[in-house]
Design an enzyme around this catalytic site. Structure first.
Site, mmCIF file in Angstrom:
data_model
loop_
_atom_site.group_PDB
_atom_site.id
_atom_site.type_symbol
_atom_site.label_atom_id
_atom_site.label_comp_id
_atom_site.label_asym_id
_atom_site.label_seq_id
_atom_site.Cartn_x
_atom_site.Cartn_y
_atom_site.Cartn_z
ATOM 1 N N LYS A 1 -1.715 0.087 -24.826
ATOM 2 C CA LYS A 1 -2.054 -0.029 -26.256
ATOM 3 C C LYS A 1 -0.744 -0.069 -27.055
ATOM 4 C CE LYS A 1 -6.742 1.774 -25.806
ATOM 5 N NZ LYS A 1 -6.953 2.426 -24.497
ATOM 6 N N THR B 1 -3.809 5.556 -21.769
ATOM 7 C CA THR B 1 -3.599 4.230 -21.206
ATOM 8 C C THR B 1 -2.183 3.792 -21.574
ATOM 9 O OG1 THR B 1 -4.673 3.403 -23.195
ATOM 10 C CG2 THR B 1 -5.961 3.352 -21.177
ATOM 11 N N ASP C 1 -6.953 13.267 -24.947
ATOM 12 C CA ASP C 1 -6.999 11.860 -24.543
ATOM 13 C C ASP C 1 -6.250 11.091 -25.625
ATOM 14 O OD1 ASP C 1 -7.485 9.221 -24.069
ATOM 15 O OD2 ASP C 1 -9.600 9.484 -23.546
ATOM 16 N N ARG D 1 -1.470 -2.868 -18.176
ATOM 17 C CA ARG D 1 -2.799 -2.257 -18.178
ATOM 18 C C ARG D 1 -2.814 -1.136 -17.137
ATOM 19 N NH1 ARG D 1 -7.314 -3.410 -20.716
ATOM 20 N NH2 ARG D 1 -6.063 -4.793 -21.991
ATOM 21 N N TYR E 1 0.851 -1.196 0.000
ATOM 22 C CA TYR E 1 0.000 0.000 0.000
ATOM 23 C C TYR E 1 0.877 1.234 0.000
ATOM 24 C CZ TYR E 1 -5.004 -0.719 0.209
ATOM 25 O OH TYR E 1 -6.296 -0.961 -0.130
HETATM 26 N N1 DSN Z 1 -11.695 -0.097 -25.168
HETATM 27 C C1 DSN Z 1 -10.734 0.771 -25.789
HETATM 28 C C2 DSN Z 1 -10.665 0.564 -27.256
HETATM 29 O O1 DSN Z 1 -10.747 -0.559 -27.678
HETATM 30 O O2 DSN Z 1 -10.511 1.497 -28.010
HETATM 31 C C3 DSN Z 1 -10.910 2.202 -25.432
HETATM 32 O O3 DSN Z 1 -11.014 2.325 -24.064
#
Ligand code: DSN
Length: 419
Positions: free
Chosen positions: A234, A231, A205, A240, A59
């Protein structure tokens, strides 16, 4: 136990064979099938080691040097490394590496700059935006007055005139650029000028394309935006999770908004994984990868066009292509199911002004982050386009089985993890 620092599959198999079997069969699924979901990728083993480590046990509410619990001296090092690597990679004044996800990062941005009821502008979900950009079923659409903008009907590129006119008319507190199914580049300089004209915070974003920015394959929003969320799993190829970059004047507001504003303890194993991925992104090998992702996406879009489908926005400048498949006579939903039966994993997707409902759609979205990580190139993209077209064209199960065998023969040449 003194040497235990990461994943131990043998121990898991002995203790919990049911979950161990799921891990194994998921690995097989990822390896054998073609992974064309534009928002997915395969992390390195180093990233997997970090996220499967004992840092998960700790934590660490607060920030490095200012924690609410003792014993944070080691996780502080991991978080400081992640912050410094993010700032250096993107040339950002400030980085918060704690968001659990992209949606968490976005909630924190709304909280930092707006109050419920304020007007925010963002790209319409129907034209490629994201749930957190004002969908009526999401907190963003419920708590804020969202003014959506979209793409022009003639070229399916962002309508900056509409964006400016609406911004002048509605005086938004914040304007969001970024999308989940927009294959072209965004003109950040133009958006900055509109934000300055109406006094709005410029939020980008960048979840979908930040990995391409990290690899210096496309222009960066960082010099223009007040705040950038994304994020890390990707194209960026990390664990993640989410991250926020901000101008120095917004640093305190962003940090306060993440903790204690809307998160408790950060997931320190994920923070360490983010640090590992950011270091990988700074290498020449990753920069080549980012460029190859785009070359492959362009080759895939072109080859799908040769099969009679239409690339929305006239093609792609990024990692994904959005294909209008009405010429095939089947919906996106049917195409998705047929490709799935043939071992090709991608998603149905609305196209701009889609006559079909979001659960049906007239399009498919295909992306190349995963196949490029596997080492596939333009020749494989041409082969994949043919396999997709053949899978879509039939509802015959044996034909799908035959295509699946070809898919497995292709993927077996490109192992995701050696050994
Ligand atoms: N779920 C994601 C996507 O596939 O684009 C976006 O959050």
């Amino acid at each position: 136990m003194s040497t235990y620092y990461g994943p131990d599959f043998d121990a898991l198999s002995k203790q919990d064979p049911e979950i161990a079997a799921v891990l194994l069969s998921e690995m097989t699924r990822q390896q054998k099938n073609l992974q064309l979901i534009a928002s997915e990728n395969f992390t390195s083993r180093a990233v997997l080691a970090a996220i499967g480590s004992t840092l998960s046990n700790k934590y660490a509410e607060g920030y490095p040097g200012k924690r609410y619990y003792g014993g944070c001296e080691e996780v502080d090092k991991a978080e400081n490394l992640a912050i410094e690597r993010a700032k250096s990679l993107f040339g950002a004044d400030h980085a918060n590496v704690q968001p659990h996800s992209g949606a968490s990062a976005n909630i924190a941005i709304y909280q930092a700059f707006t109050k419920p009821g304020d007007t925010v502008m963002a790209m319409s979900l129907a034209h490629g935006g994201h749930l957190t950009h004002g969908s009526p079923v999401n907190f963003s659409g419920k708590w804020f007055n969202i003014e959506s903008y979209g793409v022009r009907s003639d070229n399916e590129l962002i309508d900056y005139d509409e964006l400016r006119d609406k911004a002048i008319a509605t005086k938004p507190k914040m304007i969001c650029s970024g999308a989940t199914a927009y294959p072209s580049l965004i003109d950040f300089e133009k958006v900055r000028a509109i934000c300055d004209e109406v006094g709005a915070i410029m939020w980008v974003d960048a979840a979908h394309f930040i990995g391409l920015v990290a690899g210096k394959a496309i222009p960066s929003p960082v010099p223009y935006a007040d705040v950038v969320s994304f994020t890390t799993h990707k194209v960026l190829r990390g664990p993640r999770g989410g991250m926020i970059l901000a101008k120095a004047e917004h640093a305190a507001a962003i940090d306060k908004s993440i903790f204690p504003g809307m998160q408790g303890g950060p997931i320190m194993s994920a923070v360490a994984g983010k640090a590992v991925a950011l270091a990988e992104c700074a290498t020449p090998a990753y920069q080549k990868y980012a460029k190859d992702v785009i070359v492959n996406a362009q080759a895939l879009a072109k080859a799908l066009e040769a099969e009679g489908m239409r690339a929305v926005s006239g093609g792609t400048q990024t990692h994904l292509a959005l294909m209008d498949i009405r010429s095939t006579g089947v919906t996106g939903k049917v195409a998705d199911e047929r490709c799935g039966a043939a071992g090709i994993v991608m998603n149905k997707n609305s196209i701009p002004n889609d006559p079909e409902k979001p659960g049906i759609t007239s399009g498919i979205r295909v992306g190349t982050p995963s196949t490029t990580t596997q080492g596939m190139g333009v020749e494989e993209m041409k082969q994949i386009a043919t396999l997709i077209a053949r899978a879509i064209a039939t509802d015959d199960a044996s034909a799908h089985s035959a295509i699946k065998s070809e898919v497995h023969a292709l993927t077996s040449r490109f192992p995701i993890y050696q050994g």
